[in-house]
Design a protein around this motif. Structure first.
Motif, PDB file in Angstrom:
ATOM      1  N   UNK A 379       0.437  -1.235  -0.139  1.00 24.05           N
ATOM      2  CA  UNK A 379      -0.045  -0.164   0.323  1.00 24.05           C
ATOM      3  C   UNK A 379       1.154   1.141   0.192  1.00 24.05           C
ATOM      4  N   UNK A 380       2.207   1.353   0.417  1.00 21.53           N
ATOM      5  CA  UNK A 380       2.445   2.619   0.608  1.00 21.53           C
ATOM      6  C   UNK A 380       3.362   2.390  -0.948  1.00 21.53           C
ATOM      7  N   UNK A 381       3.645   1.755  -1.162  1.00 18.17           N
ATOM      8  CA  UNK A 381       4.607   1.932  -2.803  1.00 18.17           C
ATOM      9  C   UNK A 381       2.763   2.339  -3.712  1.00 18.17           C
ATOM     10  N   UNK A 382       2.676   1.807  -3.558  1.00 17.95           N
ATOM     11  CA  UNK A 382       1.021   2.326  -3.950  1.00 17.95           C
ATOM     12  C   UNK A 382       0.972   3.452  -4.134  1.00 17.95           C
ATOM     13  N   UNK A 383       0.212   4.274  -2.838  1.00 18.32           N
ATOM     14  CA  UNK A 383       0.272   5.200  -2.422  1.00 18.32           C
ATOM     15  C   UNK A 383       1.225   6.096  -3.037  1.00 18.32           C
ATOM     16  N   UNK A 384       3.059   5.721  -3.273  1.00 19.17           N
ATOM     17  CA  UNK A 384       3.728   6.815  -3.537  1.00 19.17           C
ATOM     18  C   UNK A 384       3.588   7.041  -4.797  1.00 19.17           C
ATOM     19  N   UNK A 385       3.103   6.066  -5.638  1.00 20.68           N
ATOM     20  CA  UNK A 385       2.766   6.525  -7.294  1.00 20.68           C
ATOM     21  C   UNK A 385       1.988   7.041  -7.124  1.00 20.68           C
ATOM     22  N   UNK A 386       0.813   6.893  -6.579  1.00 20.30           N
ATOM     23  CA  UNK A 386      -0.560   7.577  -6.953  1.00 20.30           C
ATOM     24  C   UNK A 386      -0.356   9.525  -6.821  1.00 20.30           C
ATOM     25  N   UNK A 387       0.627   9.522  -5.923  1.00 24.07           N
ATOM     26  CA  UNK A 387       1.079  10.786  -5.606  1.00 24.07           C
ATOM     27  C   UNK A 387       2.173  11.295  -6.440  1.00 24.07           C
ATOM     28  N   UNK A 388       2.589  10.650  -7.220  1.00 26.03           N
ATOM     29  CA  UNK A 388       3.425  11.167  -8.028  1.00 26.03           C
ATOM     30  C   UNK A 388       5.316  10.809  -7.529  1.00 26.03           C
ATOM     31  N   UNK A 389       5.406   9.840  -6.784  1.00 24.94           N
ATOM     32  CA  UNK A 389       7.077   9.586  -5.591  1.00 24.94           C
ATOM     33  C   UNK A 389       7.379   8.818  -6.479  1.00 24.94           C
ATOM     34  N   UNK A 390       8.058   8.896  -7.719  1.00 21.10           N
ATOM     35  CA  UNK A 390       8.454   7.345  -8.402  1.00 21.10           C
ATOM     36  C   UNK A 390       9.594   6.815  -7.879  1.00 21.10           C
ATOM     37  N   UNK A 391      10.562   7.834  -7.761  1.00 22.83           N
ATOM     38  CA  UNK A 391      11.298   7.029  -6.741  1.00 22.83           C
ATOM     39  C   UNK A 391      12.164   6.524  -5.404  1.00 22.83           C
ATOM     40  N   UNK A 392      10.263   7.303  -5.171  1.00 16.07           N
ATOM     41  CA  UNK A 392      10.486   7.008  -3.243  1.00 16.07           C
ATOM     42  C   UNK A 392       9.686   5.474  -3.547  1.00 16.07           C
ATOM     43  N   UNK A 393       8.626   5.077  -4.965  1.00 15.06           N
ATOM     44  CA  UNK A 393       7.902   4.408  -4.547  1.00 15.06           C
ATOM     45  C   UNK A 393       9.209   2.394  -5.567  1.00 15.06           C
ATOM     46  N   UNK A 394       9.751   3.275  -6.217  1.00 13.57           N
ATOM     47  CA  UNK A 394      11.308   2.167  -6.409  1.00 13.57           C
ATOM     48  C   UNK A 394      11.502   1.839  -5.792  1.00 13.57           C
ATOM     49  N   UNK A 395      11.996   2.379  -5.470  1.00  9.61           N
ATOM     50  CA  UNK A 395      12.868   2.378  -3.769  1.00  9.61           C
ATOM     51  C   UNK A 395      12.458   1.121  -2.609  1.00  9.61           C
ATOM     52  N   UNK A 396      10.912   1.668  -2.372  1.00  9.90           N
ATOM     53  CA  UNK A 396      10.204   0.683  -1.769  1.00  9.90           C
ATOM     54  C   UNK A 396       9.883  -0.802  -2.176  1.00  9.90           C
ATOM     55  N   UNK A 397       9.779  -0.570  -3.767  1.00  8.91           N
ATOM     56  CA  UNK A 397       9.448  -1.845  -4.290  1.00  8.91           C
ATOM     57  C   UNK A 397      10.216  -3.249  -4.607  1.00  8.91           C
ATOM     58  N   UNK A 398      10.168  -3.883  -3.350  1.00  5.69           N
ATOM     59  CA  UNK A 398      11.023  -5.017  -3.016  1.00  5.69           C
ATOM     60  C   UNK A 398      10.979  -6.590  -3.549  1.00  5.69           C
ATOM     61  N   UNK A 399       9.906  -6.360  -4.644  1.00  9.08           N
ATOM     62  CA  UNK A 399      10.025  -7.438  -5.473  1.00  9.08           C
ATOM     63  C   UNK A 399       8.342  -7.704  -5.274  1.00  9.08           C
ATOM     64  N   UNK A 400       7.495  -8.525  -6.703  1.00 13.11           N
ATOM     65  CA  UNK A 400       6.435  -9.114  -6.702  1.00 13.11           C
ATOM     66  C   UNK A 400       5.267  -9.212  -5.601  1.00 13.11           C
TER      67      UNK A 400
END
Length: 492
Positions: A379-400
């Motif tokens: 949900x954290x990754x999803x929320x950051x993508x929704x706000x446009x924080x792509x770099x932060x989302x990519x840093x938190x996406x540790x796998x499927x």
């Protein structure tokens, strides 16, 4: 002509005037003097030619997004007579190159904001106001890391490191003493506002305007006093909410006109976000934290305890955390089991075991739901993508999400999140973020992202990327692989 059409013509004419202002002054000819007297006719001619005049530059290079980058200054008359081609081999009008779309769009916004090509940035905070504001600003906690990574580089290279808030106000400007003295002439100082609306196209201001890393080279700056400088900046986001806190910037001379400068400052921004996450608030006592990305078995943290869940319990908690309002027994059955012959008795037995593990008050029924709020990594990754924080989302996406799970509800969540992540990376076009994805276990065969990396990577780094993409496309054409091979990539 409609009012909107007139407005567009006026804006294009003003933009053309701004580009004309960027060109070096030469002695006027009698013909030019006659053109000046023509007034409206000359203005109309400029409007018609605005598309071609939008970036009269020389010495173009290649930016990190693979586009042409205008060089030191607008083209001179002699260069205009000689003509040349772009890096892609596409012939242009003699001596005229189109600006990068990012820069052209920024210049248009600068014109609409009525930014003058001359002048200095406004100083909005005096020393006392600045000291109090800096002390309370969230980015103050990240300054030790920023200084550690950038301080020596800025001083040794005669550059400046700068950090601004979300409004573009400079909070810290530090670096080489001689460069600091020169920068004062254009008010590149702490307390001054360097938003795009205040001073036109510049790296920190434009990075905040588009919420992405930006490099601005020499004559790409909107204001004339800034065209001797080159800068690269990246936004910094709040690691919890994803909102923009400000930007980190490196500013200096022509030696910074290199794609590595942009990659460097983006890495610093990501390090700052990681530091803020480490220093973030401690979760509320008793609040559940579920980690399910890149794991076949989720990890649940609560009250200082950390427990690994079974695969079925992992799937149940992922589904219920995603549906805090609760789901009926029949719906939960369809979300968890592919096999339609599984009975409600089987599901109730799993829920009973999970309730015994979590405590009698943690899991409720009719409908099935979790009693308290749950923080989840997906949900954290999803929320950051929704706000446009792509770099932060990519840093938190540790796998499927639970990659081994075949539960229909989990599969849908997993595919939706991965698709959103991939689309955001491709749309952003940042070579560092794209490389992180394709060199991961889950993205190594992702043809779409490899193609995007080929388009974004600097020319000197292209050959191995091109070779890998050619290999994948050959496999794809032979039917050996899809966009991503199936298989489970997990971590402990």
């Amino acid at each position: 002509m409609s009012a909107t059409g007139r407005d567009d013509l006026d804006e294009e004419a003003e933009l053309s005037d701004a580009w004309v202002a960027a060109e070096p002054r030469t002695e006027r000819t009698p013909a030019e003097d006659r053109g000046q007297e023509d007034g409206p006719r000359r203005r109309a001619d400029r409007t018609a030619a605005s598309g071609r005049r939008s970036a009269t530059t020389r010495g173009a290079g290649v930016g990190t997004d693979g586009e042409s980058v205008p060089g030191d200054r607008p083209a001179s008359g002699g260069e205009a007579e000689s003509g040349r081609e772009t890096e892609s081999g596409r012939e242009t009008d003699p001596g005229i190159r189109e600006a990068r779309p990012l820069v052209a769009a920024s210049w248009r916004r600068s014109v609409r904001a009525r930014v003058s090509p001359d002048g200095a940035a406004p100083v909005e905070l005096d020393e006392d106001e600045l000291a109090a504001y800096r002390e309370e600003h969230p980015l103050s906690a990240a300054m030790p890391v920023i200084r550690e990574l950038m301080g020596a580089y800025a001083t040794d290279g005669e550059h400046l490191l700068a950090v601004c808030d979300a409004a573009g106000r400079m909070l810290w400007v530090e670096g080489h003493p001689g460069t600091l003295r020169k920068a004062r002439g254009m008010n590149f100082v702490a307390g001054a506002r360097w938003s795009e609306a205040a001073v036109g196209t510049n790296a920190p201001g434009t990075a905040l305007a588009v919420d992405r890393p930006v490099q601005v080279v020499a004559s790409e700056h909107f204001r004339r006093p800034v065209r001797a400088w080159t800068c690269a900046a990246a936004p910094v986001h709040d690691p919890l909410s994803g909102r923009v806190l400000g930007a980190v910037d490196i500013t200096g001379g022509e030696r910074l006109a290199h794609p590595h400068s942009l990659g460097f400052v983006q890495a610093v921004a990501r390090a700052a976000e990681s530091q803020l996450a480490l220093l973030g608030p401690v979760p509320e006592p008793g609040r559940l934290r579920l980690s399910a990305l890149g794991r076949d078995e989720a990890v649940l943290s609560v009250g200082g305890r950390r427990m690994r869940l079974s695969r079925r319990h992992s799937e149940i908690l992922v589904v219920l955390a995603h549906r805090p309002e609760g789901v009926s027994g029949d719906e939960l059955l369809t979300l968890l089991y592919e096999d339609e012959s599984v009975t409600p008795v089987t599901l109730r037995a799993e829920l009973s075991r999970l309730r015994a593990l979590l405590g009698p008050d943690a899991l409720r029924s009719r409908p099935y739901r979790l009693a308290g709020a749950v923080d989840t990594d997906f949900a954290t990754v999803d929320r950051r993508l929704a706000s446009g924080a792509v770099a932060a989302a990519a840093g938190d996406y540790t796998g499927p999400l639970l990659p081994a799970s075949a539960a229909p509800g989990v599969v849908r969540l997993r595919e939706r999140l991965a698709d959103r992540m991939r689309a955001a990376l491709v749309d952003r076009g940042d070579p560092g973020l794209l490389a992180d994805w394709v060199y991961s276990a889950w993205g190594e065969d992702d043809v779409v992202v490899w193609r995007a990396l080929c388009a974004a990577v600097p020319a000197n780094l292209l050959p191995p990327v091109r070779a890998r993409l050619d290999s994948l496309e050959a496999e794809l054409s032979a039917g050996a692989t899809g966009l991503q091979r199936t298989g489970h990539h997990t971590r402990a």
